[in-house]
Design a protein around this motif. Structure first.
Motif, PDB file in Angstrom:
ATOM      1  N   TRP A  15       8.781  -1.504   5.657  1.00 39.37           N
ATOM      2  CA  TRP A  15       8.529  -0.377   5.869  1.00 39.37           C
ATOM      3  C   TRP A  15       7.261   0.198   5.638  1.00 39.37           C
ATOM      4  N   GLY A  16       6.463  -0.497   4.765  1.00 38.01           N
ATOM      5  CA  GLY A  16       5.008  -0.159   4.537  1.00 38.01           C
ATOM      6  C   GLY A  16       4.068  -1.221   4.935  1.00 38.01           C
ATOM      7  N   ILE A  17       2.797  -1.100   4.622  1.00 36.70           N
ATOM      8  CA  ILE A  17       1.787  -1.899   4.968  1.00 36.70           C
ATOM      9  C   ILE A  17       1.652  -2.943   3.895  1.00 36.70           C
ATOM     10  N   VAL A  18       1.675  -4.029   4.056  1.00 34.59           N
ATOM     11  CA  VAL A  18       1.544  -5.258   2.893  1.00 34.59           C
ATOM     12  C   VAL A  18       0.446  -6.053   3.109  1.00 34.59           C
TER      13      VAL A  18
ATOM     14  N   LEU B 246       0.844  -1.181   0.084  1.00 33.22           N
ATOM     15  CA  LEU B 246      -0.125  -0.050  -0.033  1.00 33.22           C
ATOM     16  C   LEU B 246       0.963   1.240   0.017  1.00 33.22           C
ATOM     17  N   GLY B 247       0.310   2.288  -0.760  1.00 33.74           N
ATOM     18  CA  GLY B 247       1.259   3.551  -0.656  1.00 33.74           C
ATOM     19  C   GLY B 247       2.510   3.502  -1.370  1.00 33.74           C
ATOM     20  N   GLY B 248       2.711   2.489  -2.148  1.00 31.40           N
ATOM     21  CA  GLY B 248       3.847   2.563  -2.656  1.00 31.40           C
ATOM     22  C   GLY B 248       5.186   2.157  -1.819  1.00 31.40           C
ATOM     23  N   TRP B 249       4.891   1.930  -0.719  1.00 34.75           N
ATOM     24  CA  TRP B 249       5.988   1.561   0.277  1.00 34.75           C
ATOM     25  C   TRP B 249       6.284   0.235   0.240  1.00 34.75           C
TER      26      TRP B 249
ATOM     27  N   SER C 296      17.545  -2.707  13.249  1.00 39.06           N
ATOM     28  CA  SER C 296      17.036  -1.610  14.024  1.00 39.06           C
ATOM     29  C   SER C 296      15.835  -1.605  13.461  1.00 39.06           C
ATOM     30  N   ALA C 297      14.834  -0.422  14.133  1.00 35.65           N
ATOM     31  CA  ALA C 297      13.404  -0.226  13.955  1.00 35.65           C
ATOM     32  C   ALA C 297      13.324   0.478  12.304  1.00 35.65           C
ATOM     33  N   PRO C 298      12.259  -0.243  11.679  1.00 36.01           N
ATOM     34  CA  PRO C 298      11.845   0.140  10.211  1.00 36.01           C
ATOM     35  C   PRO C 298      11.563   1.670  10.164  1.00 36.01           C
TER      36      PRO C 298
END
Length: 536
Positions: free
Chosen positions: A68-71, A61-64, A534-536
């Motif tokens: 790092w983004g929602i899948v 979603l959102g091109g991320w 590390s945290a995304p």
């Protein structure tokens, strides 16, 4: 076709907003809700065909890019859960619409029902397609908010009390789940399920066990696994029949789905087979013993719901392709059959009488029911089919699913698996006993025996609902309610008629789940990212 995946969540949310805007225009609300859920049924059916023939679908979603983004992920398991859930929600909506027509909507705040119902649907669908733990948590919270509204419709004392119990238990479950997500994130640096599965394997086994148990605790409350199932029998029966049907058929299965997903992708090497089998055994036994002691039909069905979750946990614990095949098939069976039986019970309680303390749903006690075979022979037939299916009488789907689980247990060949097989058989027999008792007392017994005050020694030993005040209030059932219940019974019969193709589909689903690399490669087709912990 990837664009279809977000629509299963977006459409119900848009429909919920529209039904809220149109307010008390009931017909327009019904039209919007029906169109929205029908669209999701069609989309889910298309997705199921696509993933079964062309492979699973992953949408960023959102091109991320993940993590790092929602899948969103739709594989065979997600697709079948989407389709079955959408069908159940649509069927129950038809029943609820018919109930509104019969009652004139004088007692139900329909302006609230439809938005809450659609948000619940969106939460369900979001949970099934979530590719990360936090998005799964969001789906759970959507369910929680909508469920509380639906559970307390009508504002009666019994419903508010049940709603408070439900919300407290659900909030505790949510806190456990959120804490578990924090633990997972701290240990792996991500909450994307596919990547967590890869990174968890690198952790010490003790840490893996802690993370797995932390997540299972949150999911077990949702799934009503013993001993975390104490809240369910007192919460579900107080709601209106359509709401109870959705809760019983679908909400616990979200927890089971989450257990299957995390167990198959994230924690395959964690040695929890024995604890899960013990939990499954206790869930089977305690649940069905509770059902045997009940005089109220909806409380009885609520306890059988708990007991049959034990079959599903047994299948997960076996952790083989054969066991998972039977589990997937049994999940489909139980969603449809349990939802159907609660809807039919809704017909029964309106014909036979509900307690005056809860005029929209109430309780239905066997001590005051009789002569239903004569008064409503068609409803008697519907209940009989559902009861035989849930009881596991051949050739119904309940029998086929249990036989699959027992075969998987025999293949496992451990002493505990044989104990669970015996417990499963006893539970099935006791389920049949409780449902036959309902049939004999409510349908086969003459109404004159009830009117004359004849007291059965058996009934004296059973537990009445705490909300039962002895008064009754009968109501008419609309044609639409019968259409819905009949259609649902038809679906339960379809599980037997098309058992071969369905079982083959379940086998392909189990094959996917047995190899978590398939899920990982779907989400990360270009290889795993480097996060340096590390945290995304």
């Amino acid at each position: 076709m990837n664009a279809l995946v977000p629509l299963v969540v977006i459409i119900p949310l848009i429909a919920a907003a529209l039904t809220l805007v149109v307010g008390r225009r009931r017909r327009l609300q019904v039209l919007i809700s029906t169109i929205g859920l029908s669209a999701v049924v069609v989309i889910s059916a298309v997705l199921l065909v696509l993933v079964d023939t062309q492979g699973a679908i992953s949408v960023n979603l959102g091109g991320w890019e993940p993590p790092w983004g929602i899948v969103l992920v739709v594989d065979r398991l997600s697709a079948v859960m989407l389709l079955v859930s959408a069908l159940m929600l649509l069927g129950v909506l038809v029943f609820a619409t018919g109930q509104g027509i019969a009652d004139g909507d004088a007692e139900t705040p329909t302006s609230i029902f439809h938005p809450a119902y659609l948000i619940l649907a969106a939460g369900l669908f979001n949970a099934f397609v979530a590719g990360d733990l936090f998005n799964l948590y969001v789906g759970f919270e959507m369910l929680l908010a909508a469920s509380y509204v639906l559970l307390t419709l009508g504002g009666t004392g019994a419903r508010i009390k049940a709603g408070v119990t439900y919300i407290v238990v659900s909030l505790i479950s949510s806190l456990l789940f959120l804490a578990a997500i924090a633990f997972v994130y701290g240990a792996t640096g991500t909450v994307t399920i596919a990547l967590v599965g890869e990174r968890v394997a690198e952790l010490p086994m003790g840490v893996q066990v802690v993370l797995c148990i932390a997540l299972l605790m949150g999911f077990a409350v949702k799934a009503a696994v013993f001993p975390l199932s104490f809240w369910l029998p007192d919460s579900y029966p107080t709601a209106p029949a359509p709401v109870t049907a959705v809760f019983a058929g679908l909400l616990t299965k979200v927890g089971v789905y989450a257990i299957i997903r995390t167990d198959s992708v994230m924690f395959r090497d964690v040695p929890l087979q024995t604890p899960l089998m013990i939990v499954a055994l206790l869930t089977l036994v305690v649940g069905i013993l509770g059902a045997v002691a009940q005089a109220d039909i909806k409380r009885l069905l609520s306890f059988t719901l708990v007991s049959h979750i034990g079959y599903l946990i047994f299948g997960v614990a076996i952790s083989s392709e054969l066991g998972m095949t039977a589990t997937v098939y049994y999940v489909i069976h139980h969603i449809i059959v349990q939802t159907t039986l609660f809807l039919i019970t809704g017909l029964v309680e309106r014909i036979g009488g509900t307690t005056s303390l809860s005029r929209l749903g109430g309780t239905t006690s066997l001590s005051r029911l009789g002569g239903m075979m004569k008064a409503a022979p068609f409803v008697a037939g519907l209940f009989f089919i559902g009861a035989m299916n849930l009881g596991g009488i051949p050739p119904f789907s309940g029998f086929l699913g249990k036989i699959g689980l027992f075969r998987a247990g025999v293949d496992l060949g451990t002493p505990l698996s044989y104990v669970l097989i015996v417990a499963g058989i006893v539970t099935s027999l006791l389920t049949l006993y409780t449902l036959v008792r309902v049939w004999n007392m409510a349908f086969w017994r003459r109404k004159e025996e009830v009117d004359d005050g004849y007291e059965s020694p058996l009934l004296d030993s059973l537990s009445e609902s705490p909300e039962d005040d002895g008064a009754v209030d009968t109501k008419e059932n609309s044609a639409l309610m019968y259409v819905s219940a009949t259609g649902m019974v038809g679906l339960t019969l379809a599980l037997t008629v098309f058992a071969g193709p369905l079982y083959d589909y379940a086998a392909r689903t189990a094959a996917d789940l047995s190899d978590p690399a398939n899920y990982t490669e779907l989400v990360f087709p270009n290889g795993l990212p480097e996060l340096e912990g590390s945290a995304p």
